[in-house]
Design a protein around this motif. Structure first.
Motif, short mmCIF file in Angstrom:
data_model
loop_
_atom_site.label_atom_id
_atom_site.label_comp_id
_atom_site.label_asym_id
_atom_site.label_seq_id
_atom_site.Cartn_x
_atom_site.Cartn_y
_atom_site.Cartn_z
N SER A 57 0.85 -1.18 0.00
CA SER A 57 0.00 0.00 0.00
C SER A 57 0.89 1.24 0.00
CB SER A 57 -0.94 0.01 1.21
OG SER A 57 -0.18 0.02 2.42
N GLY A 58 0.32 2.36 -0.43
CA GLY A 58 1.11 3.58 -0.49
C GLY A 58 0.25 4.82 -0.44
N SER A 59 0.86 5.93 -0.06
CA SER A 59 0.15 7.21 0.02
C SER A 59 1.17 8.36 0.00
CB SER A 59 -0.67 7.26 1.30
OG SER A 59 -1.35 8.48 1.43
N PRO A 60 0.85 9.46 -0.75
CA PRO A 60 -0.32 9.70 -1.60
C PRO A 60 -0.09 9.14 -3.00
CG PRO A 60 1.01 11.67 -1.52
CD PRO A 60 1.71 10.68 -0.65
N LEU A 61 -1.17 8.66 -3.61
CA LEU A 61 -1.06 8.06 -4.94
C LEU A 61 -1.69 8.93 -6.04
CD1 LEU A 61 -1.79 4.33 -4.02
CD2 LEU A 61 0.42 5.41 -4.49
N THR A 62 -2.14 10.13 -5.70
CA THR A 62 -2.63 11.10 -6.69
C THR A 62 -1.97 12.43 -6.39
OG1 THR A 62 -4.76 9.97 -6.87
CG2 THR A 62 -4.66 12.25 -7.64
N GLN A 63 -1.28 13.01 -7.38
CA GLN A 63 -0.54 14.25 -7.15
C GLN A 63 -0.62 15.16 -8.37
OE1 GLN A 63 3.36 14.03 -5.36
NE2 GLN A 63 3.04 11.91 -4.66
N GLY A 132 -0.30 16.98 -18.50
CA GLY A 132 -1.52 16.22 -18.27
C GLY A 132 -1.27 15.04 -17.35
N LEU A 133 -2.14 14.01 -17.46
CA LEU A 133 -2.08 12.87 -16.56
C LEU A 133 -0.99 11.89 -16.99
CD1 LEU A 133 -3.28 11.30 -14.15
CD2 LEU A 133 -4.87 10.25 -15.78
N ASN A 134 -0.10 11.56 -16.07
CA ASN A 134 0.93 10.54 -16.27
C ASN A 134 0.71 9.42 -15.26
OD1 ASN A 134 3.48 11.67 -18.12
ND2 ASN A 134 2.24 13.29 -17.18
N ALA A 135 0.61 8.19 -15.74
CA ALA A 135 0.39 7.04 -14.86
C ALA A 135 1.71 6.32 -14.62
CB ALA A 135 -0.63 6.09 -15.49
N LEU A 136 2.11 6.27 -13.36
CA LEU A 136 3.35 5.60 -12.96
C LEU A 136 2.99 4.33 -12.19
CD1 LEU A 136 4.05 8.70 -13.33
CD2 LEU A 136 5.94 8.31 -11.74
N THR A 137 3.84 3.30 -12.32
CA THR A 137 3.60 2.05 -11.62
C THR A 137 4.68 1.83 -10.57
OG1 THR A 137 2.57 1.06 -13.58
CG2 THR A 137 3.34 -0.45 -11.86
N VAL A 153 -0.04 11.14 -11.68
CA VAL A 153 0.58 12.46 -11.53
C VAL A 153 0.12 13.35 -12.68
CG1 VAL A 153 2.73 13.75 -11.35
CG2 VAL A 153 2.58 11.42 -10.42
N THR A 154 -0.55 14.46 -12.35
CA THR A 154 -0.96 15.44 -13.35
C THR A 154 0.12 16.52 -13.42
OG1 THR A 154 -3.30 15.03 -12.98
CG2 THR A 154 -2.72 17.09 -14.07
N VAL A 155 0.71 16.67 -14.59
CA VAL A 155 1.85 17.56 -14.77
C VAL A 155 1.42 18.80 -15.54
CG1 VAL A 155 4.15 17.82 -15.80
CG2 VAL A 155 3.48 15.66 -14.74
N ALA A 156 1.84 19.96 -15.05
CA ALA A 156 1.72 21.21 -15.80
C ALA A 156 3.12 21.76 -16.01
CB ALA A 156 0.86 22.21 -15.05
N SER A 189 -4.88 23.79 -18.63
CA SER A 189 -5.72 24.26 -17.53
C SER A 189 -6.41 23.07 -16.86
CB SER A 189 -6.76 25.24 -18.03
OG SER A 189 -7.60 25.65 -16.98
N THR A 190 -6.48 23.11 -15.52
CA THR A 190 -7.20 22.07 -14.78
C THR A 190 -8.52 22.58 -14.21
OG1 THR A 190 -5.94 22.62 -12.78
CG2 THR A 190 -5.11 20.83 -14.16
N SER A 191 -8.69 23.90 -14.14
CA SER A 191 -9.94 24.48 -13.67
C SER A 191 -10.06 25.90 -14.20
CB SER A 191 -10.01 24.47 -12.14
OG SER A 191 -9.04 25.35 -11.59
#
Length: 459
Positions: A57-63, A132-137, A153-156, A189-191
């Motif tokens: 398990s791990g945290s945080p997994l959304t950044q 944008g969204l990058n999925a890491l394993t 990870v969402t990158v700007a 833009s994200t919002s």
């Protein structure tokens, strides 16, 4: 069997995990047989549970991260926990699946990990990463078994550009009071922050909302017949863009409003603060309870009030005579009323007791103002009981806080009018009653001047 006389069903149920093996689920519950309560106890387990292995398990997994330069920017470290199932102690090697995306780098503070144990994934990213969204394993491997954690990870890599507004169009008129605002998307833009104001300097912002898409519709109506200004600012983790250009439009005129270029002229107004002021009241059936009250009002302290009694009654409140001019357009009567008048239980459209509005022209008989003439604040529904003196008529009833009624008076132009507020009740349940406040007659003209004299002689 079925239970019908108690409300204790479900008191004695439980499911828990066996504390010895950590795998077996034990369940106990009651059921009702033909004669008495019985209890069942059962257990089950998943086939894989109990086989020695490891968990991850791990945290945080959304950044979200701003990577605006070639120099690496650090992500928040991810805390990794490696657990043991059924005594598993073999080393677990930590890695990054098939590898890290372009622009990312990373390592673990501890690898391999002997379960139970922990480690930390330290990752960095540069502006070479895809926006944008990058999925890491994040992967743990041991004895041919892999356990993966998905790190999103969402990158700007830059501040978003300013958006371009599209609708409502700039300088549009007669726009709905609940318009759909739309604008172009800004790269990365994200919002978006949409700001809506009644002045070009945005000193009076009436609505400010952050949205994820490129459109927005307000939940509540904007002011009618009003000049509205709006702009949008795109945002992401790197910051906010320059606000868009400002667009403006005018909302549609609602009943009672005067259109663009015309002015509201008030012919008659009474906020019930100056005594009777020509109002009269009586009861043709039952007791006349009309009085000036301070219990409820809209401006500032007084209103007319009549009780809805538990007796048959017909109570009447009559306005003074009002001369309705021919020189104004959009003539209307407006008033505020609060009511707690008995309606048919469970029905939103039927009344036992009720109130109505009547009008008299040039001293003639009073007749009910029809539903077609009421532009805002329609009657609730029909009076159902024959015991009410107003039986069969459309009326207001129910419990409703102060709200405005607007009545079209276009056919009253050039006549003297009186208005009669009637409250009718049957001989059963009573309620608090009916409050009337802020009665006015008004219209529109191309001038806001009603009377002027410069005292210069006429040549």
């Amino acid at each position: 069997s079925s239970q019908s006389n108690f409300d204790r069903w479900g008191d004695y149920f439980q499911m828990g995990v066996d504390p010895v093996d950590g795998c077996t689920f034990w369940f106990t519950g009651e059921y009702m047989a033909a004669a008495n309560w019985n209890t069942r106890i059962a257990s089950f387990r998943f086939d894989a549970c109990g086989t020695p292995t490891f968990t991850m398990s791990g945290s945080p997994l959304t950044q979200n991260v701003c990577a605006a330069s070639p120099s690496p920017s650090a992500l928040t470290p991810v805390a990794i926990t490696v657990g043991s199932v059924s005594g598993f102690t073999s080393p677990v090697n930590l890695g990054f699946g098939a590898g890290l995306p372009v622009g990312f780098g990373g390592s673990y503070t501890v690898t391999p990990v002997n379960p139970p144990g922990s480690s930390q994934a330290n990752l960095t990213v540069t502006n070479a990463a895809a926006p944008g969204l990058n999925a890491l394993t994040l992967r743990g491997s041991s004895g041919g078994t892999d356990r993966d954690l998905a790190l999103n990870v969402t990158v700007a890599t830059l501040v978003p550009a300013a958006s371009t507004l599209s609708a409502p169009a700039n300088n549009a008129i007669d726009v709905s009071s609940t318009p759909t605002f739309s604008w172009t998307a800004s790269s990365q833009s994200t919002s978006y922050l949409i700001e809506i104001a009644t002045d070009v300097g945005f000193g009076n912002i009436i609505l400010s909302q952050s949205v994820s898409g490129t459109s927005f519709q307000p939940a509540a109506a904007l002011p009618t017949n009003t000049q509205i200004y709006w702009r949008v600012t795109a945002n992401n983790i790197c910051g906010a863009s320059t606000p868009s250009a400002t667009f403006t439009f005018r909302t549609i005129s609602a009943p009672g409003d005067c259109s663009v270029g015309s002015f509201t002229n008030v012919v008659y107004s009474d906020n019930m603060e100056s005594g009777l002021s020509g109002w009269t009241h009586s009861a043709s059936t039952g007791t006349d309870t009309w009085t000036q009250s301070t219990a409820r009002s809209t401006s500032p302290t007084h209103s007319w009030f009549a009780v809805d009694p538990a007796l048959a009654s017909d109570q009447r409140l009559v306005s003074p005579t009002i001369a309705v001019p021919t020189t104004l357009t959009n003539l209307n009567l407006q008033f505020q009323h609060w009511r707690d008048i008995e309606n048919v239980s469970g029905s939103a459209t039927e009344c036992w007791d009720g109130s109505i509005l009547e009008a008299s022209i040039d001293g003639g008989a009073f007749t009910q103002v029809s539903g077609a003439q009421i532009q805002v604040g329609a009657y609730t529904g029909a009076l159902r009981t024959s015991a009410n003196p107003l039986a069969g008529l459309q009326a207001w009833c129910g419990a409703v806080p102060f709200n405005k009624v607007i009545v079209d008076l276009s056919t009253f132009a050039g006549h003297n009018a009186q208005f009669r507020f009637r409250l009718g009740s049957d001989a059963s349940v009573g309620r608090e009653g009916w409050y009337i406040d802020d009665v006015k007659v008004q219209g529109c003209s191309t001038s806001d001047v009603i009377y002027a004299d410069g005292f210069d002689p006429t040549l």
